[in-house]
Design an enzyme around this catalytic site. Structure first.
Site, PDB file in Angstrom:
ATOM      1  N   PHE A   5      -8.696  -3.581  77.140  1.00  0.00           N
ATOM      2  CA  PHE A   5      -8.478  -2.941  75.846  1.00  0.00           C
ATOM      3  C   PHE A   5      -9.603  -1.953  75.601  1.00  0.00           C
ATOM      4  O   PHE A   5     -10.706  -2.127  76.110  1.00  0.00           O
ATOM      5  CB  PHE A   5      -8.446  -3.986  74.720  1.00  0.00           C
ATOM      6  N   LYS A  57     -35.828 -23.197  65.853  1.00  0.00           N
ATOM      7  CA  LYS A  57     -35.568 -22.173  64.841  1.00  0.00           C
ATOM      8  C   LYS A  57     -36.836 -21.330  64.627  1.00  0.00           C
ATOM      9  O   LYS A  57     -37.921 -21.888  64.462  1.00  0.00           O
ATOM     10  CB  LYS A  57     -35.158 -22.844  63.529  1.00  0.00           C
ATOM     11  N   PRO A  83     -22.866  -9.366  81.129  1.00  0.00           N
ATOM     12  CA  PRO A  83     -21.968  -9.008  82.237  1.00  0.00           C
ATOM     13  C   PRO A  83     -20.672  -8.435  81.677  1.00  0.00           C
ATOM     14  O   PRO A  83     -20.246  -8.799  80.583  1.00  0.00           O
ATOM     15  CB  PRO A  83     -21.714 -10.354  82.928  1.00  0.00           C
ATOM     16  N   ASP A  84     -20.051  -7.540  82.432  1.00  0.00           N
ATOM     17  CA  ASP A  84     -18.769  -6.974  82.010  1.00  0.00           C
ATOM     18  C   ASP A  84     -17.652  -7.813  82.656  1.00  0.00           C
ATOM     19  O   ASP A  84     -17.464  -7.783  83.874  1.00  0.00           O
ATOM     20  CB  ASP A  84     -18.678  -5.507  82.439  1.00  0.00           C
ATOM     21  N   LYS A 144     -11.857   5.014  81.159  1.00  0.00           N
ATOM     22  CA  LYS A 144     -12.190   3.582  81.185  1.00  0.00           C
ATOM     23  C   LYS A 144     -11.505   2.868  82.350  1.00  0.00           C
ATOM     24  O   LYS A 144     -12.081   1.968  82.948  1.00  0.00           O
ATOM     25  CB  LYS A 144     -11.819   2.943  79.845  1.00  0.00           C
ATOM     26  N   LYS A 194     -13.885   0.813  84.828  1.00  0.00           N
ATOM     27  CA  LYS A 194     -13.806  -0.645  84.931  1.00  0.00           C
ATOM     28  C   LYS A 194     -13.085  -1.107  86.195  1.00  0.00           C
ATOM     29  O   LYS A 194     -13.204  -2.254  86.596  1.00  0.00           O
ATOM     30  CB  LYS A 194     -13.060  -1.216  83.724  1.00  0.00           C
ATOM     31  N   ASN A 205     -19.675 -10.076  66.363  1.00  0.00           N
ATOM     32  CA  ASN A 205     -18.967  -8.920  65.806  1.00  0.00           C
ATOM     33  C   ASN A 205     -17.749  -9.400  65.030  1.00  0.00           C
ATOM     34  O   ASN A 205     -17.476 -10.592  64.956  1.00  0.00           O
ATOM     35  CB  ASN A 205     -18.571  -7.946  66.928  1.00  0.00           C
TER      36      ASN A 205
END
Ligand code: CTP
Length: 401
Positions: free
Chosen positions: A322, A285, A302-303, A336, A340, A207
């Site tokens: 965050f 590849k 996994p968190d 959250k 969490k 990302n």
């Protein structure tokens, strides 16, 4: 124990007035200052005001015989525990990078055997000039440390990087160099950057996280004296000074590195962890003509934040996450925290240009409060968060006593 002392070199810039505040803040923290005022610096602040605050004479001229009789320039440069240059002008940095010694300030910088901290201040074009960049890189190589510059409006009417760091930040960096910040003796764990999830040896899912906010937080915690472990996904950023960086690629490696870094007093999860990874990583590849790819099957990663937040002996006293939101920032942040199991959420509204940008606008949500901070640089967010962490750790300690 003898009193700690800095040698403060005040260069010629409009930011010189902030150095007066710096002297005051250091004095409040029990650190004495002795000042060298450059010729250019004396156009912005007077020796009288500097001397009134340091309670000492102000040194200005290399060839002033009285100065040399009372204290030679070598002694002057070594009588301090730290040498601070604030404002560090482009000219002073160029001289120091080249090893010139044609006035008292540059001579003291060349003669000192103590750590040197510079707080650059200049116009954004001067800061971004190739020559200045080269000088900063050379000074860093020589072991000089930097605080700032900040991003924002300048006295000259332009906007960008080049504002001198605020006196609080410089004082914090000085105290850290003296091994004396409010987070002294604490271990902080910070995750930052994106993660990279391999599809095959050459392809991956990732990302756009730049890592800037996490790196700024790691640096700010170190400035307050914490021992910092920064577990970082791939970024192009230099290692912040005083920070131990562990480089990882995947979310699973990031989790393993975090667990290996425990125990920690505080964990701050800033990384933009990829939520999913390819269920399988091909060893070779993938050839488009032979196998092709219909679809890449994904499995959840996994968190890390939730894992670190789990109750247990190894749980850091303070766990901060965050959240990137585009709507209902406060409600989502509160949800959250519950989901969490962390203590605080720093929620940013990413509907603008926050991802990869220099500024951030955040809401600090704790279990019983929500504080909206005005838009500020990522460095300023980092410093404010680091101070809040220090305050919280001290408060919880007082409660336990
Ligand atoms: N986080 C983590 N490990 C993951 C995913 C997220 O440690 N596998 C952390 C991030 O570092 C950040 C917080 O969790 O501190 C973000 O939570 P996340 O659930 O990913 O929220 P958002 O990114 O805001 O997205 P969403 O609202 O879609 O859940």
């Amino acid at each position: 124990m003898s009193e700690k002392r800095v040698l403060l070199i005040i260069g010629g810039g409009i930011a010189a007035y902030k150095s007066l505040e710096l002297i005051r803040l250091l004095a409040k923290a029990g650190v004495a200052s002795r000042a060298i005022l450059t010729k250019a610096g004396a156009h912005f602040v007077t020796p009288l005001s500097v001397g009134a605050l340091t309670g000492d004479r102000v040194y200005q001229d290399l060839f002033d015989l009285t100065d040399e009789a009372e204290m030679g320039h070598i002694e002057l440069s070594r009588s301090a525990d730290v040498v601070v240059v604030a404002p560090a002008t482009a000219d002073l940095m160029a001289k120091a990078a080249a090893g010139l010694a044609n006035d008292l300030a540059s001579t003291a910088l060349l003669a000192t055997d103590k750590p040197v901290l510079m707080a650059p201040a200049m116009n954004v074009r001067m800061w971004e000039h190739a020559a200045t960049k080269r000088n900063v890189a050379r000074l860093r190589e020589d072991g000089v440390q930097f605080v700032g510059p900040d991003h924002g409006a300048m006295a000259c009417g332009e906007f960008g990087d080049g504002r001198m760091a605020e006196p609080e930040a410089i004082a914090g960096a000085v105290l850290a160099l003296l091994g004396d910040g409010p987070l002294k003796g604490r271990h902080a764990l910070v995750t930052a950057g994106p993660t990279l999830e391999a599809i095959d040896p050459v392809r991956f899912i990732s990302n756009r996280s730049s890592g800037k906010q996490g790196y700024a937080i790691a640096a700010a915690l170190a400035d307050l004296g914490a021992a910092v472990t920064l577990v970082s996904g791939p970024t192009g950023l230099p290692n912040p000074r005083g920070v131990t960086r562990v480089s990882v690629e995947s979310a699973r490696d990031m989790l393993a590195a975090c667990e290996a870094a425990l125990p920690a007093d505080v964990a701050i999860c800033v990384a933009a962890v990829a939520d999913w990874r390819p269920a399988q990583t091909a060893d070779e590849k993938i050839k488009k003509d032979k196998q092709g790819v219909e679809a890449v099957a994904l499995v959840e990663n996994p968190d890390i934040l939730a894992t670190l937040s789990r109750p247990g002996k190894k749980r850091p006293k303070l766990v901060v996450g965050f959240a990137a939101e585009t709507t209902d920032v406060e409600a989502h942040a509160r949800a959250k925290i519950a989901k969490k199991g962390c203590d605080w959420i720093v929620a940013n509204d990413v509907s603008g240009d926050v991802m990869g940008g220099a500024d951030n606008e955040v809401l600090l949500m704790t279990k019983d409060s929500a504080e909206a901070w005005p838009r500020m640089s990522k460095e300023a967010v980092a410093r404010r968060l680091a101070s809040a962490v220090a305050a919280s750790l001290h408060a919880s300690e007082r409660k336990r006593r």
